[in-house]
Structure formats: C-alpha cells, structure tokens
Design a protein around this motif. Structure first.
Motif, PDB file in Angstrom:
ATOM      1  N   GLN A   1       0.843  -1.196   0.000  1.00  0.00           N
ATOM      2  CA  GLN A   1       0.000   0.000   0.000  1.00  0.00           C
ATOM      3  C   GLN A   1       0.879   1.246   0.000  1.00  0.00           C
ATOM      4  N   THR A   2       0.329   2.314  -0.523  1.00  0.00           N
ATOM      5  CA  THR A   2       1.053   3.582  -0.490  1.00  0.00           C
ATOM      6  C   THR A   2       0.918   4.187   0.901  1.00  0.00           C
ATOM      7  N   VAL A   3       1.793   5.128   1.182  1.00  0.00           N
ATOM      8  CA  VAL A   3       1.718   5.841   2.465  1.00  0.00           C
ATOM      9  C   VAL A   3       0.352   6.512   2.592  1.00  0.00           C
ATOM     10  N   GLY A   4      -0.131   7.098   1.506  1.00  0.00           N
ATOM     11  CA  GLY A   4      -1.443   7.760   1.528  1.00  0.00           C
ATOM     12  C   GLY A   4      -2.572   6.801   1.859  1.00  0.00           C
ATOM     13  N   GLU A   5      -2.518   5.584   1.330  1.00  0.00           N
ATOM     14  CA  GLU A   5      -3.557   4.595   1.627  1.00  0.00           C
ATOM     15  C   GLU A   5      -3.548   4.197   3.094  1.00  0.00           C
ATOM     16  N   VAL A   6      -2.361   4.018   3.642  1.00  0.00           N
ATOM     17  CA  VAL A   6      -2.263   3.664   5.068  1.00  0.00           C
ATOM     18  C   VAL A   6      -2.767   4.827   5.919  1.00  0.00           C
ATOM     19  N   CYS A   7      -2.369   6.039   5.578  1.00  0.00           N
ATOM     20  CA  CYS A   7      -2.825   7.211   6.333  1.00  0.00           C
ATOM     21  C   CYS A   7      -4.344   7.354   6.254  1.00  0.00           C
ATOM     22  N   ALA A   8      -4.923   7.065   5.083  1.00  0.00           N
ATOM     23  CA  ALA A   8      -6.378   7.175   4.908  1.00  0.00           C
ATOM     24  C   ALA A   8      -7.131   6.220   5.825  1.00  0.00           C
ATOM     25  N   ALA A   9      -6.524   5.097   6.155  1.00  0.00           N
ATOM     26  CA  ALA A   9      -7.175   4.131   7.047  1.00  0.00           C
ATOM     27  C   ALA A   9      -7.331   4.682   8.465  1.00  0.00           C
ATOM     28  N   PHE A  10      -6.573   5.720   8.794  1.00  0.00           N
ATOM     29  CA  PHE A  10      -6.608   6.306  10.135  1.00  0.00           C
ATOM     30  C   PHE A  10      -7.158   7.727  10.138  1.00  0.00           C
ATOM     31  N   ASP A  11      -7.726   8.179   9.021  1.00  0.00           N
ATOM     32  CA  ASP A  11      -8.220   9.552   8.889  1.00  0.00           C
ATOM     33  C   ASP A  11      -9.132   9.981  10.026  1.00  0.00           C
ATOM     34  N   ASP A  12      -9.990   9.085  10.466  1.00  0.00           N
ATOM     35  CA  ASP A  12     -10.971   9.448  11.499  1.00  0.00           C
ATOM     36  C   ASP A  12     -10.380   9.487  12.904  1.00  0.00           C
ATOM     37  N   ARG A  13      -9.162   8.979  13.077  1.00  0.00           N
ATOM     38  CA  ARG A  13      -8.581   8.875  14.419  1.00  0.00           C
ATOM     39  C   ARG A  13      -7.268   9.603  14.610  1.00  0.00           C
TER      40      ARG A  13
ATOM     41  N   VAL B   1       9.072  -1.965   5.149  1.00  0.00           N
ATOM     42  CA  VAL B   1      10.119  -1.555   4.215  1.00  0.00           C
ATOM     43  C   VAL B   1       9.483  -0.638   3.170  1.00  0.00           C
ATOM     44  N   PRO B   2       9.841   0.648   3.198  1.00  0.00           N
ATOM     45  CA  PRO B   2       9.318   1.566   2.178  1.00  0.00           C
ATOM     46  C   PRO B   2      10.126   1.448   0.886  1.00  0.00           C
ATOM     47  N   VAL B   3       9.413   1.405  -0.239  1.00  0.00           N
ATOM     48  CA  VAL B   3      10.067   1.301  -1.544  1.00  0.00           C
ATOM     49  C   VAL B   3       9.517   2.415  -2.429  1.00  0.00           C
ATOM     50  N   LYS B   4      10.424   3.227  -2.988  1.00  0.00           N
ATOM     51  CA  LYS B   4      10.005   4.303  -3.888  1.00  0.00           C
ATOM     52  C   LYS B   4       9.457   3.703  -5.172  1.00  0.00           C
ATOM     53  N   ASP B   5       8.301   4.234  -5.586  1.00  0.00           N
ATOM     54  CA  ASP B   5       7.656   3.813  -6.830  1.00  0.00           C
ATOM     55  C   ASP B   5       7.257   5.094  -7.554  1.00  0.00           C
ATOM     56  N   GLY B   6       8.203   5.635  -8.320  1.00  0.00           N
ATOM     57  CA  GLY B   6       7.970   6.930  -8.950  1.00  0.00           C
ATOM     58  C   GLY B   6       7.912   8.013  -7.885  1.00  0.00           C
ATOM     59  N   ARG B   7       6.790   8.721  -7.836  1.00  0.00           N
ATOM     60  CA  ARG B   7       6.628   9.806  -6.847  1.00  0.00           C
ATOM     61  C   ARG B   7       5.994   9.306  -5.560  1.00  0.00           C
ATOM     62  N   THR B   8       5.587   8.051  -5.529  1.00  0.00           N
ATOM     63  CA  THR B   8       4.951   7.507  -4.327  1.00  0.00           C
ATOM     64  C   THR B   8       5.901   6.563  -3.608  1.00  0.00           C
ATOM     65  N   LYS B   9       5.535   6.248  -2.393  1.00  0.00           N
ATOM     66  CA  LYS B   9       6.304   5.310  -1.596  1.00  0.00           C
ATOM     67  C   LYS B   9       5.367   4.174  -1.212  1.00  0.00           C
ATOM     68  N   ARG B  10       5.715   2.960  -1.567  1.00  0.00           N
ATOM     69  CA  ARG B  10       4.919   1.782  -1.223  1.00  0.00           C
ATOM     70  C   ARG B  10       5.529   1.117   0.005  1.00  0.00           C
ATOM     71  N   LEU B  11       4.639   0.655   0.871  1.00  0.00           N
ATOM     72  CA  LEU B  11       5.065   0.047   2.125  1.00  0.00           C
ATOM     73  C   LEU B  11       4.873  -1.465   2.055  1.00  0.00           C
ATOM     74  N   HIS B  12       5.921  -2.176   2.429  1.00  0.00           N
ATOM     75  CA  HIS B  12       5.887  -3.631   2.391  1.00  0.00           C
ATOM     76  C   HIS B  12       6.162  -4.190   3.784  1.00  0.00           C
ATOM     77  N   LEU B  13       5.408  -5.199   4.131  1.00  0.00           N
ATOM     78  CA  LEU B  13       5.563  -5.878   5.416  1.00  0.00           C
ATOM     79  C   LEU B  13       6.787  -6.779   5.359  1.00  0.00           C
ATOM     80  N   ASN B  14       7.601  -6.731   6.393  1.00  0.00           N
ATOM     81  CA  ASN B  14       8.741  -7.627   6.532  1.00  0.00           C
ATOM     82  C   ASN B  14       8.507  -8.459   7.792  1.00  0.00           C
ATOM     83  N   PRO B  15       8.058  -9.705   7.665  1.00  0.00           N
ATOM     84  CA  PRO B  15       7.746 -10.518   8.837  1.00  0.00           C
ATOM     85  C   PRO B  15       8.969 -11.154   9.500  1.00  0.00           C
ATOM     86  N   VAL B  16      10.131 -11.026   8.908  1.00  0.00           N
ATOM     87  CA  VAL B  16      11.329 -11.699   9.427  1.00  0.00           C
ATOM     88  C   VAL B  16      11.652 -11.294  10.870  1.00  0.00           C
TER      89      VAL B  16
END
Length: 115
Positions: free
Chosen positions: A29-41, A61-76
């Motif tokens: 998910q993008t940073v914006g998508e994660v932030c949107a999940a908490f908009d009300d709180r 683990v944040p990964v740059k994808d053009g102008r956005t940053k995608r967040l990836h879960l690292n379960p290790v």
C-alpha cells in the motif's frame, strides 16, 4: 537500541499492530492509503511517526515507486523474536502436553486390554 528491542517497542503499540495488519491484508500500500485508514482517528503526521518506528524496527520496508512510496511488510523480525522468545518458553509446555498425551494413550491401551 538492539534490533529485538526495536521490534518489541514497535509491536507494543496497538496502532502500529493495526498498520502491520493492514499491510498483511494487502501488502504494498502507499503511504497515503495507510494514512487514509486512520483519517478518522489520527493525523497524517501521527501515522508517519508510527511508520517511522515500524521502519526503524525493519517491520515495514518503504520502496520508492515513482513519486509515491509503497510500504511492504517484513515478517522476518517477528519470526526472529518468536524463535528467540516464544519458542523457548513454549517448548516446556509442549513437552508437558506430549507427555500427557502419551500417558492418556497408554491408559487407554491398558483399559482396552483389560476388557
């Protein structure tokens, strides 16, 4: 700070665990998508602080994808904590359950041959 200390610190907060659950449900998910999940709180700034703690613990683990940053879960790191702490304490409990199962089965066998 020890890497396992950082993981424990990150997992100690329910909001950060919720972020991990979001990424588990849909990784990348993008940073914006994660932030949107908490908009009300929470403000975007608040979510970003939580993401910084998760990133420091290497759980996200944040990964740059053009102008956005995608967040990836690292379960290790979670697996490493589980192997170091949970497995060690569960082994004694598991051994006791195996012993109990063997005792019940041997009792059942003894009763079956007595019939």
């Amino acid at each position: 700070m020890d890497s396992q200390d950082a993981v424990f610190r990150a997992l100690a907060d329910p909001t950060r665990r919720e972020v991990l659950d979001l990424l588990f449900a849909r990784d990348g998910q993008t940073v914006g998508e994660v932030c949107a999940a908490f908009d009300d709180r929470m403000s975007r700034f608040g979510v970003m602080k939580h993401l910084a703690v998760l990133t420091e613990a290497d759980l996200v683990v944040p990964v740059k994808d053009g102008r956005t940053k995608r967040l990836h879960l690292n379960p290790v790191p979670i697996e490493q904590v589980a192997n170091r702490w949970i497995s060690k304490y569960a082994a004694r409990f598991t051994a006791a359950l195996v012993g109990l199962q063997q005792q019940v089965e041997s009792d059942d066998t003894a009763e079956g041959s007595a019939s």
